[in-house]
Design a protein around this motif. Structure first.
Motif, mmCIF file in Angstrom:
data_model
loop_
_atom_site.group_PDB
_atom_site.id
_atom_site.type_symbol
_atom_site.label_atom_id
_atom_site.label_comp_id
_atom_site.label_asym_id
_atom_site.label_seq_id
_atom_site.Cartn_x
_atom_site.Cartn_y
_atom_site.Cartn_z
ATOM 1 N N SER A 194 -19.797 1.191 -22.448
ATOM 2 C CA SER A 194 -19.891 0.278 -23.599
ATOM 3 C C SER A 194 -21.090 0.605 -24.491
ATOM 4 C CB SER A 194 -19.910 -1.181 -23.151
ATOM 5 O OG SER A 194 -20.976 -1.411 -22.293
ATOM 6 N N THR A 197 -20.621 -6.324 -22.156
ATOM 7 C CA THR A 197 -20.029 -5.709 -20.966
ATOM 8 C C THR A 197 -19.573 -6.741 -19.939
ATOM 9 O OG1 THR A 197 -21.676 -3.990 -21.327
ATOM 10 C CG2 THR A 197 -20.378 -3.832 -19.329
ATOM 11 N N TYR A 244 -20.819 -4.210 -27.598
ATOM 12 C CA TYR A 244 -19.837 -4.780 -26.676
ATOM 13 C C TYR A 244 -20.547 -5.570 -25.591
ATOM 14 C CZ TYR A 244 -16.678 -1.797 -29.185
ATOM 15 O OH TYR A 244 -15.961 -1.231 -30.191
#
Ligand code: GDP
Ligand code: IMO
Ligand code: MG
Length: 468
Positions: A198, A219, A217
């Motif tokens: 990510s 995670t 992102y």
């Protein structure tokens, strides 16, 4: 081989086959392993043909593509649009296998499953390859960002479906950043993979977006979601290759369902305006995990005209505000030529038999399924491309050339023929078709050099003339 259509009717002859003969005929002619794949730019009606044939096979296996596909099946007036689930699912209890060659967006798949369940469809036959790759949120983001980057660079975008297909197949080839369906069932390994990937994806996609730190992102949140996909899909996950090979070894019959189509094949299509998988029949062996000897016959599905969604050259396209544009509009309306997946209006053109001949040769097509014949019914005259010539002062004759740049430099060579001269939608035997429609089919068979196995005259399962 006679190129005259009546010559392909086999034992049933000109009187038309009976129901029993059709069943036996189709079974015998298609062998134990049959591939159904598209010969143009997609949306040829593969879903309808797979659904029609599925009851004669013991399993249906999707071998490529992802949620970029949209396969429509109409049964008893009910319309089903399938994206990831094999079209054989509409035959209750039939194993419907998603092979390792498919890239799976679990969110789409779960939505699609739920959509079928609420309509009362038995989805217990679904099996998913543990080796299929997972489409993750960053694949969809990258797909859109790359299209934007192409446009911003002044280049014609590919016109993808935005479903993350290209980036997911790219990660499959890169290996280090890929997640497979089997990984969704191993929470610890999944956490490690998402963790390390990510941050890298965030950095790469931020750079692609032109704004530092713009893409991030979460995670932990993604891991929770992905583990949920694993729990929901887990009971269907298996070694799909072993399952299908076992079925074949025990004498079972398997239908392989291709998605997208030949002219969108990553190697043999109109590159770069293609998808990212092997769409041709050879892809069935790889994407399903079976030996090539299992592929006994290949049904090449083609429309009675051409359509294309997205960018890229299409030399027989009908466009403009004039008479040609009006023909395209009529075909688009009658054929409901709007993308099953994205709703985009499909580009429309005359049938390109040079392209179909090229596609049939690539996959060793053993029979043609000619679809949407009814859509051309109102036209008084039709044009069909039978070859190409070098542009300029009538250069040498040529066949279809897949390279988008080279194809743009060729001129289609047309043959003009009369309209059908009557209605075709109600036909259930060749003899029911008006002479003009039969002449059109004869021309297709003669130019492609492959017998016609089925003619479709409407979206319903029953609106089909079978000649297998
Ligand atoms: P696929 O992606 O190859 O499965 O094809 P799509 O489902 O995307 O597009 C084919 C469209 O044509 C669908 O809307 C079908 O319901 C429809 N269709 C299939 N065969 C016929 C036919 O013979 N006549 C008409 N009018 N529609 C058809
Ligand atoms: P079915 O199985 C029609 C086209 C897209 C775009 C190009 C690349 O329903 O016949 P992608 O999202 O795959 O990276 O897009 O390929 N395309 C299709 N067009 N039918 C399809 O599938 C398609 N699958 C991809 O429109 O031009
Ligand atoms: Mg489609």
């Amino acid at each position: 081989m006679s190129t005259h259509l009546h010559g392909t009717q086999g034992a049933a002859g000109a009187r038309g086959p009976t129901g029993a003969e059709l069943q036996a005929g189709a079974g015998a002619a298609l062998g134990r392993g049959a591939v159904v794949m598209g010969l143009q730019w997609g949306d040829e009606g593969k879903g309808k043909i797979v659904d029609l044939l599925a009851d004669r096979f013991d399993a249906v296996v999707r071998y490529n593509g992802g949620a970029n596909a949209g396969h429509t099946v109409t049964v008893g007036g009910e319309r089903f649009a399938l994206h990831l689930i094999p079209s054989g699912i509409l035959r209750p209890g039939k194993p419907a296998v998603i092979g390792s060659g498919v890239v799976i967006d679990p969110e789409w798949l779960l939505k699609e499953l739920e959509g079928l369940r609420v309509r009362g469809v038995d989805v217990s036959g679904l099996r998913i390859s543990a080796a299929a790759h997972v489409v993750l949120p960053w694949h969809k983001d990258e797909d859109r960002l790359r299209e934007g980057w192409l446009r911003a660079s002044g280049v014609e975008a590919i016109g993808t479906t935005g479903r993350g297909i290209g980036p997911a197949y790219a990660d499959k080839a890169l290996r280090g950043t890929a997640v497979r369906v089997g990984d969704l069932l191993r929470p610890e390994l999944l956490a490690q993979k998402l963790e390390r990937t990510s941050a890298l994806k965030g950095a790469i996609l931020s750079a692609l977006s032109g704004q530092a730190g713009a893409v991030r992102y979460d995670t932990a949140e993604l891991h929770e979601r992905a583990a949920g996909w694993g729990r929901a899909l887990g009971p269907s996950v298996c070694d799909a290759g072993e399952l299908v090979r076992g079925l074949l070894d025990r004498g079972g019959r398997v239908l392989f369902e291709g998605a997208n189509a030949t002219l969108l094949d990553v190697d043999h299509g109109t590159y770069p305006f293609v998808t990212s998988s092997t769409t041709i029949a050879a892809g069935a062996a790889v994407g399903a995990g079976v030996p090539m000897s299992a592929l006994g016959s290949v049904v090449g599905v083609m429309k009675a005209y051409s359509t294309r969604v997205g960018g890229g050259v299409m030399r027989t396209e009908l466009e403009g505000d004039d008479a040609e544009g009006a023909i395209a509009h009529g075909i688009r309306q009658r054929g409901r030529e709007y993308g099953t997946t994205t709703g985009r209006p499909r580009r429309v053109g005359w049938l390109d038999l040079a392209a179909v001949r090229y596609s049939a040769g690539l996959s060793g097509v053993t029979s043609l399924a000619v679809m949407l014949l009814d859509v051309l019914e109102p036209l008084d005259t039709l044009r069909v491309c039978v070859g190409y010539r070098g542009a300029g002062a009538g250069g040498p004759a040529a066949g279809f050339v897949p390279d988008a740049w080279d194809l743009g430099g060729l001129e289609p060579e047309y043959r003009q023929i009369g309209g059908f001269g009557g209605a075709v939608g109600g036909a259930r035997r060749l003899a029911d078709l008006p002479a003009g429609a039969r002449a059109y089919l004869d021309l297709i068979q003669e130019q492609v050099g492959v017998p016609i196995g089925a003619v479709s005259v409407g979206p319903e399962r029953t609106q089909t003339i079978e000649l297998w």
